[in-house]
Design a protein around this motif. Structure first.
Motif, short mmCIF file in Angstrom:
data_model
loop_
_atom_site.label_atom_id
_atom_site.label_comp_id
_atom_site.label_asym_id
_atom_site.label_seq_id
_atom_site.Cartn_x
_atom_site.Cartn_y
_atom_site.Cartn_z
N HIS A 18 46.69 -32.30 12.97
CA HIS A 18 47.90 -31.59 13.39
C HIS A 18 48.17 -31.64 14.91
O HIS A 18 49.30 -31.73 15.34
N ILE A 50 46.11 -38.08 8.87
CA ILE A 50 46.61 -36.87 8.23
C ILE A 50 45.79 -36.65 6.96
O ILE A 50 45.58 -37.57 6.17
N HIS A 87 46.23 -35.53 4.13
CA HIS A 87 46.75 -35.94 2.81
C HIS A 87 46.93 -37.45 2.69
O HIS A 87 47.27 -37.95 1.63
N ASP A 91 46.77 -26.14 3.89
CA ASP A 91 47.98 -26.84 4.28
C ASP A 91 48.87 -26.95 3.06
O ASP A 91 48.43 -27.37 2.00
N HIS A 102 51.13 -28.87 2.06
CA HIS A 102 51.50 -30.15 1.46
C HIS A 102 50.38 -30.80 0.67
O HIS A 102 50.43 -31.99 0.34
N SER A 125 54.48 -38.89 8.93
CA SER A 125 54.11 -37.68 8.20
C SER A 125 53.42 -37.98 6.87
O SER A 125 53.41 -39.12 6.41
N CYS A 126 52.90 -36.92 6.27
CA CYS A 126 52.21 -37.09 4.98
C CYS A 126 53.20 -37.34 3.87
O CYS A 126 52.81 -37.67 2.75
N CYS A 129 49.94 -36.05 12.65
CA CYS A 129 51.11 -35.33 12.14
C CYS A 129 52.30 -35.47 13.08
O CYS A 129 53.45 -35.50 12.66
N CYS A 139 56.20 -34.29 12.99
CA CYS A 139 56.47 -33.53 11.76
C CYS A 139 56.50 -32.04 12.07
O CYS A 139 57.30 -31.30 11.53
N LEU A 140 55.62 -31.61 12.95
CA LEU A 140 55.65 -30.19 13.32
C LEU A 140 55.54 -29.95 14.81
O LEU A 140 55.57 -28.81 15.26
N ASN A 178 59.07 -33.53 5.97
CA ASN A 178 59.41 -32.71 4.82
C ASN A 178 60.06 -31.37 5.13
O ASN A 178 60.41 -30.63 4.23
N ARG A 190 61.22 -26.55 13.90
CA ARG A 190 60.04 -27.20 13.34
C ARG A 190 59.57 -28.37 14.20
O ARG A 190 58.38 -28.57 14.43
S1 SF4 Z 1 53.49 -31.68 6.62
FE1 SF4 Z 1 53.45 -32.57 8.62
S2 SF4 Z 1 52.09 -31.22 9.73
FE2 SF4 Z 1 51.70 -30.81 7.57
S3 SF4 Z 1 50.02 -32.22 7.03
FE3 SF4 Z 1 51.94 -33.26 6.60
S4 SF4 Z 1 52.32 -34.47 8.42
FE4 SF4 Z 1 50.86 -32.91 8.97
#
Ligand code: SF4
Lengths: 471, 199
Positions: A63, A107, A109, A128, A130, A346-347, A407, A410-411, A429, A435
């Motif tokens: 992250h 990441i 995931h 998390d 996701h 991102s994931c 990440c 993404c955040l 996402n 965000r």
């Molecule tokens: S949603 Fe974004 S911040 Fe959360 S694990 Fe996936 S890539 Fe990382």
């Protein structure tokens, strides 16, 4: 009576079941990252408890990780403390960690499936939301809070009330220029952000069967964005082909035993679903969000909706607030919206197939003036694979930025953030307020739309791109 | 965890649906490695606006938050619950909670009381026209009350039995589970050999 896929997996993990209490479930794999774990390890330390099953636990740093200057220490001191705290905890409690600089870092995931640790019929949790990504393999995978992280570390179990069961029947076939991301965005817009609340959803139907593993992960990844506890897809040959030969996949007789079990992981014909929703894949066109929750989306060919068109007063108010925040006027064609930054990663969409699609579209083209494209691979291995295929060169030649894994935007916990008022088309996402950086405005899109948008400077799909000379 | 039986405190009407956890506590606050000190980040973006209700007295003393549907959606961050608690909130009332947020609340000792849409609307109206008015929540009886006389609001709220019991008893989840260590041992001894391991 028959059982659903999710019920079968659930039943196979019940450690203890007692009338009036939630079931105690065994957890096959616990994934950990630096943000939601420090307080959990602290709790263990204070109570003098060990990690019960370090051999079912895996930690990665993702992250906070910067995607540039990877050879230097993390500049942001607080980020650095958090990452260093994870390293200390992993060491003290004997947990395997893939830190920054490690070839298996990425990441969480993306890393689990890539290592072959994510397999059918498992229970997988991570601090998390996701985590549902892993459901693409036919597992029950969901996000947990830090207290639950501590609980799993200490006991390798979780108490969980059994959610209701929902089937998402995806009929028809996805049109050629539509992707798994468009499908899930369209579904969320149809069902709204609360539609999946209290359910484990199974995505099924011909269109789902035809999807690659990575596309299935994109779908399951966004289950939480319509409120579902978890989302999953029955395993099949596509799943087995993806898994076979991965470092943690079973081999020899174990593989055969595993496949024999995995083959049983389908919903029985007479299984009961508490709810069934249907979406016709053949009607799904490239889809983009206009608002500040993932359910506020429309086809790219549509216009920014008029809040007055929403019957439900709560949705109407949410739409008004969203348009103000997003700086949009009702009636504006989505294609007329100018975009400053494009984020591919991102994931949800940071795997190798996503990057291949993106590179293929941008090849021979240039990023629009006043627009920047950031390409952030989901893991180090994805980055290396892309570089081996020369994708990095294609991106750089086009004027896109090629970054390290994490990440990232993404955040926006690392330096990759939007400035106030800056507008992005993002393959991630969440389009929540702030965000991707304070005041940042996010449109969620597929990698295809992201790249076309980066080339033209406004929301667009590959079909809008001028033909390449000589092509 | 402290026992929770009932609570009476100043109510704050938050007229918003989809109060997601990114709004409750923005990501940059998640870098902290402790469980306290998150109150400054609570609703950080919205609090920049001096007109935001939490910035106004007497709502700034509130301990009972009344929010619209789909409260606590989005990220699984338990920090959202801590931020609310660090600020002083004991109860969140909404007509629908996101699952993870509800779970996290129960674990950390914040009461997430689910009521009917109409009750939320009535509480909003009451709290808006009576700034500083209190809301009473009784976990034993599962009731929420506010106001007096003919217009008094009194209704029941839902919470699952198990979470209610744990809150009432102030029980630590891990302790409860470890009392079933035999069952965990037994389960582990029959797990199939093909399941993956990280070490
Ligand atoms: S949603 Fe974004 S911040 Fe959360 S694990 Fe996936 S890539 Fe990382």
């Amino acid at each position: 009576m028959g059982r659903t896929l999710a019920e079968k997996v659930w039943d196979d993990h019940v450690v203890r079941s007692h009338e009036g209490e939630p079931d105690l479930l065994f957890i096959d794999l616990h994934l950990i990252h630096e943000v939601t774990s420090p307080q959990a390890f602290d709790g263990l330390r204070m109570a003098g408890r060990p990690v019960r099953r370090p051999d079912l636990t895996l930690a990665t740093e993702d992250h906070n990780i910067p995607t540039t200057d990877l050879d230097k220490p993390i500049a942001d001191l607080v980020s650095r403390t958090q990452v260093e705290t994870l390293r200390r905890n992993a060491e003290e409690f004997g947990v395997r960690l893939h830190p920054m600089g490690d070839i298996d870092q990425g990441i969480v995931h993306v890393v689990g499936p890539q290592l072959g640790l994510t397999q059918p019929g498992m229970t997988i949790v991570c601090g998390d939301s996701h985590t549902a990504t892993h459901g693409a393999f036919g597992s029950i995978a969901f996000g947990i809070g830090t207290s639950e992280v501590e609980h799993v570390l200490a006991t390798q179990t979780l108490s969980q009330a059994k959610p209701k069961m929902m089937a998402v029947e995806v009929t028809g076939e996805l049109p050629e220029d539509s992707t798994a991301k468009d499908l899930i965005l369209a579904l969320i817009a149809q069902e709204t952000t609360g539609g999946g609340q209290g359910y484990i959803v199974e995505y099924r139907g011909e269109a789902i069967r035809k999807l690659s593993m990575e596309a299935r992960m994109t779908i399951c990844n966004m289950s939480i964005e319509w409120g579902a506890k978890a989302g999953l897809i029955a395993p099949d040959q596509t799943t087995y082909d993806y898994l076979k030969g991965r470092p943690s996949a079973p081999t020899g007789a174990e593989w055969d035993a595993a496949v024999a079990y995995w083959d049983t992981l389908v919903s029985d014909d007479d299984a009961h679903f508490d709810k069934v929703v249907t979406i016709d894949a053949s009607t799904v066109a490239p889809f983009v969000t206009w608002g500040t929750n993932p359910g506020q989306g429309v086809p790219l060919s549509a216009s920014v909706p008029d809040p007055a068109s929403f019957e439900d007063p709560i949705q109407r108010e949410a739409a008004e607030k969203a348009l103000t925040y997003m700086g949009l006027t009702a009636g504006t064609p989505m294609r007329d919206i100018k975009v400053d930054t494009v984020f591919v990663g991102s994931c949800t969409n940071g795997r190798i197939e996503d990057l291949r699609v993106a590179a293929n579209i941008i090849k021979g083209r240039k990023v629009a003036d006043d627009t920047r494209i950031l390409v952030v691979p989901g893991s180090v291995r994805v980055r290396l694979q892309a570089e081996e295929e020369g994708l990095d060169v294609i991106f750089k030649d086009a004027g896109a930025e090629w970054r390290g894994a994490g990440c990232s935007m993404c955040l926006g916990m690392n330096p990759d953030q939007l400035a106030p008022g800056e507008r992005s088309a993002s393959t991630s996402n969440r389009n929540f307020e702030g965000r991707q950086g304070k005041g940042g405005r996010t449109h969620l899109v597929s990698p295809d739309v992201a790249i076309a948008t980066g080339v033209l400077g406004h929301l667009a799909s590959p079909a809008d791109l001028p033909e390449l000379a000589g092509a | 965890m402290e026992k929770f039986t009932s609570h009476t405190g100043v109510g704050i009407p938050l007229r918003r649906s989809n109060v997601d956890t990114d709004q409750i506590i923005p990501a940059h606050w998640l870098k902290k490695v402790t469980r306290d000190g998150f109150e400054g980040g609570l609703f950080e973006a919205w609090r920049k606006d001096p007109e935001f209700i939490l910035n106004k007295s007497p709502y700034d003393k509130a301990t009972v938050l009344v929010a619209g549907p789909d409260c606590g959606t989005g990220s699984s961050r338990e920090h959202a619950v801590w931020a609310l608690q660090n600020y002083g909130f004991k109860v969140v009332i909404s007509s629908r909670f996101a699952d993870i947020f509800r779970g996290n609340s129960g674990k950390a000792g914040l009461l997430a009381a689910q009521v009917d849409d109409k009750v939320v609307e009535r509480l909003w109206e009451y709290l808006e026209s009576n700034p500083g008015a209190t809301v009473s929540v009784d976990l034993e009886a599962r009731t929420v009350k506010a106001g007096e006389g003919p217009d008094a609001i009194e209704d029941s709220f839902t919470i699952d039995d198990y979470t209610r019991w744990r809150l009432l008893e102030g029980l630590d989840d891990i302790g409860i589970t470890l009392s079933h260590a035999d069952a965990i041992d037994a389960y582990e001894s029959k797990r199939p050999g093909f399941k993956p391991a990280t070490l």
